[in-house]
Design a protein around this motif. Structure first.
Motif, short mmCIF file in Angstrom:
data_model
loop_
_atom_site.label_atom_id
_atom_site.label_comp_id
_atom_site.label_asym_id
_atom_site.label_seq_id
_atom_site.Cartn_x
_atom_site.Cartn_y
_atom_site.Cartn_z
N UNK A 1 18.65 8.13 -13.51
CA UNK A 1 16.57 7.70 -13.97
C UNK A 1 16.45 8.38 -15.02
N UNK A 2 17.26 8.28 -16.00
CA UNK A 2 17.00 8.54 -17.68
C UNK A 2 17.79 9.18 -18.22
N UNK A 3 17.89 9.51 -19.41
CA UNK A 3 18.89 10.35 -20.06
C UNK A 3 18.09 11.83 -20.72
N UNK A 4 16.71 11.49 -21.48
CA UNK A 4 16.67 13.17 -22.01
C UNK A 4 15.34 13.59 -21.31
N UNK A 5 15.78 14.51 -20.21
CA UNK A 5 14.13 15.25 -20.05
C UNK A 5 14.82 16.20 -18.45
N UNK A 6 13.85 16.79 -19.02
CA UNK A 6 13.85 18.50 -18.60
C UNK A 6 14.63 18.54 -17.73
N UNK A 7 15.86 19.42 -17.25
CA UNK A 7 16.69 19.20 -15.85
C UNK A 7 15.90 20.32 -14.40
N UNK A 8 15.09 19.80 -13.43
CA UNK A 8 14.59 20.69 -12.95
C UNK A 8 15.14 21.23 -11.88
N UNK A 9 13.89 21.71 -10.71
CA UNK A 9 14.92 22.80 -10.06
C UNK A 9 15.99 22.05 -8.81
N UNK A 10 14.59 20.69 -8.18
CA UNK A 10 15.60 19.84 -7.90
C UNK A 10 16.54 19.20 -8.57
N UNK A 11 17.06 18.62 -9.00
CA UNK A 11 18.50 18.34 -10.63
C UNK A 11 19.57 19.64 -9.89
N UNK A 12 19.20 20.89 -9.85
CA UNK A 12 19.85 22.29 -9.56
C UNK A 12 20.51 21.89 -8.41
N UNK A 13 18.89 21.47 -7.34
CA UNK A 13 19.82 21.96 -5.97
C UNK A 13 20.91 20.62 -5.47
N UNK A 14 20.84 19.11 -6.55
CA UNK A 14 21.21 18.86 -6.24
C UNK A 14 22.44 18.29 -6.83
N UNK A 15 22.81 18.82 -7.86
CA UNK A 15 24.23 19.08 -8.04
C UNK A 15 25.68 18.63 -7.27
N UNK A 16 26.02 18.77 -5.96
CA UNK A 16 27.32 18.68 -5.76
C UNK A 16 27.07 16.37 -5.20
N UNK A 17 25.14 16.09 -5.54
CA UNK A 17 25.83 14.88 -5.01
C UNK A 17 26.68 14.03 -6.54
N UNK A 18 25.86 14.86 -7.29
CA UNK A 18 26.63 14.18 -8.71
C UNK A 18 27.80 14.89 -8.79
N UNK A 19 28.84 15.83 -8.65
CA UNK A 19 29.85 16.22 -9.23
C UNK A 19 30.48 17.46 -7.93
N UNK A 20 31.09 16.40 -7.05
CA UNK A 20 31.29 17.87 -6.29
C UNK A 20 32.72 18.51 -6.33
#
Lengths: 298, 287
Positions: free
Chosen positions: B99-118
């Protein structure tokens, strides 16, 4: 052991190392099996190249080292004089023990290694005792008093899958090249006095009567197909394993199933037929490999 | 720079009886002489002498391309096994977000880490920093890095991989290899068409932020046979301790075909010497 029955039933299906694999690696392996081209190019029923060296343990009565790819097993056969069990006074004893070195199962903790050793020992004992490959009556020296106790110790140095088959190959090689020292029982004056005299000549020994040792052919169910001689990645994807003991006459002397997956009766029948053919091939390869050594003892 | 044959020493050997040299890695001074503490090749840079052993764990330098396996997820970072002395670290701020290159990592990103790399996933990445404790820190901020699909991994000693400009190779047999400097090599069939290539490059770039469902690809027996031939060629090179790069891999590959071998026979000990013959002779030409 205090291990519960449930634990033993579930078993350690993919042993010795429980490895991490990504979902795409798993599907690559599973699809490869169904296309009949496995990761290393083998077809489903192809065995890897293996080598056997006998006489590797100097003080043993028989020994063999088998290298199946990176799976490395040493089996040592030792004979000791012991007393027969009271309920079988006419029979000698056979004791099996399998041990896995820590480097062969890096992903297991101490309890896991103990469980693995116990499971492999149990499977090896089952395969040997059910096949009646060694007549325990032949191991008696003085009925009710003295007998030979045969210890079979297998050491798993390294694993790249299919450990049980490799253990059985090395056990077969060690047993068929084992010798029993020639002994003489000298009776004393009394009925209860006797002396067992072992010959001074270390080469004064006769071959152990073990001509019908079976080989074990393990078949691993991956997806809807089964493969023989799985690598450790393939074992990780296996749902069920059937180990079938085949002897020289082409008879099935034992079947052992492990794992939580189910196998249809039709598939099981195919597996037994495949195992029989592969087992006879294996025995022929082992014989070829041992032949120069056997003729040396004549 | 010396042009003579490289000097090989064993632990305890005297490297040079002359004085005035600086002690590098793998050396020590005893009796005013420079002695090797490990077995390996001597490297001299002006006055600095060090000994580089052959079978070391992968060290990691900035700019290296590595292939690693996710072992665990920690606070805003992944830990990867790369065959080094410590796990490599991949910070959440160093990956390409959907969803885009440059943006600040949010709390939701940290919770969704496993959906990126498990745990268990294989990824390709580049070393961008070596941390003070010796662990390496990775990034996947280029589109060519990321999760690896559709193929298999093979592991070889990292000493056999030379650092070069290109680590992503397309071999002439239509198989792609990613030769990680850490000795992890990913082998995958070459994507078929340009459009498919582009589709592969943009799986995570959707306007609505959802991940596009991955195209499930199936590979027939012919492709798998070629891929396993590449795999066995790489392992044959590793067994004969020959440097691994696209040229030597294809040497063994082509020789195995000209010898009429099936892929599975390449690693047969009786055949190993013959099939690596041309790769070995090339090694002679280079030195």
């Amino acid at each position: 052991s205090t291990q519960s029955t449930w634990d033993r039933l579930i078993g350690l299906l993919s042993y010795p190392a429980i490895m991490l694999l990504s979902p795409s690696e798993r599907s690559w392996i599973t699809e490869g099996v169904s296309e009949n081209v496995r990761g290393d190019g083998r077809s489903r029923l192809d065995y890897r190249y293996f080598s056997i060296k006998t006489g590797v343990v100097a003080h043993a009565n028989g020994s063999a080292r088998v290298k199946l790819d990176n799976t490395d097993i040493i089996t040592s056969v030792n004979l000791e004089i012991s007393e027969p069990d009271t309920d079988t006074p006419d029979q000698g004893k056979i004791v099996c023990a399998v041990e896995c070195t820590p480097t062969s199962c890096v992903n297991l903790d101490q309890q896991g290694v103990m469980n693995l050793n116990a499971q492999l020992t149990m499977e090896l004992e089952k395969l040997l005792s059910e096949s009646r490959c060694i007549n325990l009556n032949d191991l008696i020296i003085i009925p009710g008093k003295q007998c030979w106790s045969l210890s079979i110790d297998a050491l798993v140095l390294e694993s790249s899958g299919n450990v049980l088959d490799a253990i059985c190959i090395s056990t077969m090689a060690a047993l068929t090249t084992s010798t029993v020292p020639t002994i003489e029982v000298v009776k004393g004056e009394n009925e209860n006095q006797y002396e067992i005299v072992v010959s001074d000549d270390p080469f004064d020994a006769k071959p152990l009567a073990a001509n019908n040792v079976p080989v074990c052919v393990s078949l691993f169910k991956i997806g809807s197909y089964f493969v023989v001689d799985a690598t450790d990645e393939e074992e990780e994807v296996t749902t069920a394993r059937v180990s079938i003991a085949v002897n020289r006459a082409g008879e099935i002397s034992g079947i052992y199933k492990n794992g939580i997956g189910g196998i249809s009766p039709v598939a099981l029948n195919e597996m037994v037929l495949a195992a029989r053919k592969i087992g006879l091939d294996l025995i022929a390869k082992i014989d070829d490999s041992l032949r120069p050594k056997l003729s040396d003892t004549d | 720079m010396t042009t003579s044959a490289p000097q090989y020493v064993t632990t305890g050997d005297i490297i040079t009886p002359e004085s005035g040299f600086l002690m590098g890695h793998g050396t020590t001074v005893a009796d005013n002489k420079l002695i090797a503490t490990v077995s390996g090749f001597v490297e001299r840079v002006n006055k600095l002498i060090s000994v580089r052993p052959l079978n070391v764990r992968y060290g990691g330098e900035v700019g290296d391309v590595v292939v690693g396996r996710v072992i665990e997820l920690a606070d805003k970072k992944w830990r990867l096994e790369v065959g080094s002395r410590q796990f490599a670290v991949l910070m959440l701020s160093s990956v390409h977000l959907p969803g885009g290159e440059q943006r600040r990592r949010t709390y939701e990103d940290a919770l969704q880490m496993r959906s990126m790399f498990a745990e268990g996933d294989l990824i390709s990445a580049e070393v961008f920093k070596v941390l003070p404790e010796g662990a390496i820190s990775l990034h996947t901020r280029n589109l060519k890095y990321g999760k690896l699909d559709n193929g298999q991994l093979v592991t070889v000693p990292s000493a056999l991989i030379k650092r070069c400009k290109q680590h992503f190779h397309t071999l002439s047999c239509e198989i792609d290899v990613i030769i990680g400097t850490n000795g992890f090599i990913w082998i995958t069939p070459t994507p078929e068409s340009q459009s498919e290539e582009q589709a592969k490059d943009k799986p995570q770039r959707q306007e609505d932020g959802d991940e596009k469902p991955k195209v499930v690809r199936h590979f027939n027996a012919l492709v798998r046979e070629r891929l396993s031939r590449v795999r066995n060629s790489i392992l044959a090179l590793a067994q004969m301790y020959i440097a691994i790069h696209s040229v030597t891999i294809m040497d063994v590959y082509m020789q195995s075909i000209s010898l009429g071998l099936r892929a599975k026979d390449i690693l047969n000990p009786d055949i190993l010497q013959t099939v690596t013959q041309s790769a070995l002779s090339r090694k002679g030409e280079q030195s």
